[in-house]
Design an enzyme around this catalytic site. Structure first.
Site, PDB file in Angstrom:
ATOM      1  N   TYR A  63      19.351   9.925 -45.460  1.00  0.00           N
ATOM      2  CA  TYR A  63      18.702   9.641 -44.168  1.00  0.00           C
ATOM      3  C   TYR A  63      18.965   8.201 -43.746  1.00  0.00           C
ATOM      4  O   TYR A  63      19.348   7.938 -42.599  1.00  0.00           O
ATOM      5  CB  TYR A  63      17.201   9.904 -44.290  1.00  0.00           C
ATOM      6  CG  TYR A  63      16.439   9.744 -42.995  1.00  0.00           C
ATOM      7  CD1 TYR A  63      16.587  10.657 -41.964  1.00  0.00           C
ATOM      8  CD2 TYR A  63      15.554   8.689 -42.817  1.00  0.00           C
ATOM      9  CE1 TYR A  63      15.881  10.522 -40.771  1.00  0.00           C
ATOM     10  CE2 TYR A  63      14.844   8.541 -41.635  1.00  0.00           C
ATOM     11  CZ  TYR A  63      15.009   9.464 -40.613  1.00  0.00           C
ATOM     12  OH  TYR A  63      14.304   9.321 -39.440  1.00  0.00           O
ATOM     13  N   SER A  70      15.775   3.926 -38.145  1.00  0.00           N
ATOM     14  CA  SER A  70      14.557   4.019 -38.955  1.00  0.00           C
ATOM     15  C   SER A  70      14.420   2.749 -39.777  1.00  0.00           C
ATOM     16  O   SER A  70      15.424   2.182 -40.225  1.00  0.00           O
ATOM     17  CB  SER A  70      14.615   5.227 -39.885  1.00  0.00           C
ATOM     18  OG  SER A  70      13.551   5.183 -40.820  1.00  0.00           O
TER      19      SER A  70
END
Length: 242
Positions: A150, A137
Site C-alpha cells: 500500500y 497516505s
C-alpha cells in the site's frame, strides 16, 4: 474560471470520497460521483449532495475506456470538468514475505494505474483554472509493518503528482496530493481490533482518529479559490502524527 464549477470524485460512494462529495456540493460544485460497484451507496451519496447537484457514474478507474466514458458523462451532464479528485483506493495488508502476488497486482492496478488513468484523462479535459487532487497516505512516512505494498503504491502516486504539477505549466491547473493519516473509514477500520484502533488514535498530538470530514475540508481548500497558490505539494492531513 467558469461560474459553474464541476468536480469528479472517484470512490465517491463511501468513506472519504463520500464526505468530499457532500462538502463540494455544499461549496456549490456540481459533482460526479464515481463508484466501482455499489450502486446503492452511490445513489445515497447523490441524495446527500442533492439530485440537482450530483450524478453517479460507474467506472473501473483502471480501465481507460470506462474512464473516458466517465469524463464524457460529466461533460454531457454539466458542461465541463474543473476539479478531479482521485479518492478511490484499495488497501490489502500482509508482511511482504507473505504477500500474495495476485493481490499485489490488483492493488497496483487500482491505486497506481487507476490514479494514472484518471489523471491522464483529467489533464486532457480540465478547464483552465482547474485542480487535480490525488490521494497518497501518511503511511508512506510512517512505515507501518504489513503496509509495504500500500505504501509503495502511494509513494508512486506522490512522485507522479509532483511531476504532473510541472507538466501542466502554463495552463493554470494545480496538481496536489492529500496524504491522510489514520482516518475512521471502513477501509481503515476493517480487520483491526479495538486495541489497535485505540493505539493508532493516540499517535497524533490531537489524540484522535481523523474523520472523513477532516480530509474533505482539506480537499475543499485545494479545490477552491483559496488554495490556488498551493501547487505540486503533498499535504499530510494526519493531526500531526508525522
Amino acid at each position: 474560471m467558469t461560474s459553474q464549477r464541476v468536480a469528479i470524485v472517484t470512490g465517491g460512494s463511501r468513506g472519504i470520497g463520500r464526505a468530499i462529495v457532500k462538502r463540494l456540493a455544499a461549496d456549490g460544485f456540481k459533482v460526479v460521483v464515481n463508484y466501482a460497484g455499489n450502486q446503492r451507496e452511490a445513489a445515497a451519496a447523490v441524495e446527500e449532495a442533492g439530485a440537482d447537484n450530483a450524478i453517479a457514474v460507474q467506472a473501473d478507474i483502471a480501465d481507460e475506456t470506462a474512464v473516458k466514458a466517465l469524463f464524457e458523462a460529466a461533460i454531457e451532464r454539466f458542461g465541463g470538468v474543473d476539479v478531479v479528485i482521485n479518492a478511490a483506493g484499495r488497501m490489502d495488508l500482509a508482511p511482504l514475505a507473505d504477500f500474495d502476488l495476485a493481490t499485489l497486482d490488483e492493488q497496483v492496478r487500482v491505486n497506481l494505474r487507476g490514479t494514472f488513468v484518471i489523471s491522464q484523462n483529467a489533464l486532457r479535459h480540465l478547464r483552465d483554472g482547474g485542480a487535480l487532487i490525488n490521494f497518497s497516505s501518511s503511511v508512506v512516512g510512517l512505515a507501518f509493518p504489513t503496509y509495504s505494498v500500500y505504501a509503495a503504491t502511494k509513494g508512486a502516486v506522490e512522485a507522479m503528482t509532483l511531476v504532473l504539477a510541472r507538466e501542466v505549466r502554463g495552463r493554470d491547473i494545480t496538481v496536489n496530493a492529500v496524504a491522510p493519516g489514520p482516518t475512521a473509514t471502513s477501509l481503515f477500520l476493517d480487520g483491526k481490533d479495538q486495541e489497535t484502533i485505540d493505539r493508532l488514535a493516540q499517535q497524533p498530538p490531537l489524540q484522535r482518529l481523523g474523520q472523513p470530514e477532516d480530509i474533505a475540508n482539506v480537499v475543499s481548500f485545494l479545490a477552491g479559490p483559496d488554495g490556488r497558490w498551493v501547487n505540486g505539494q503533498v499535504l499530510r492531513a494526519n493531526g500531526g502524527v508525522i
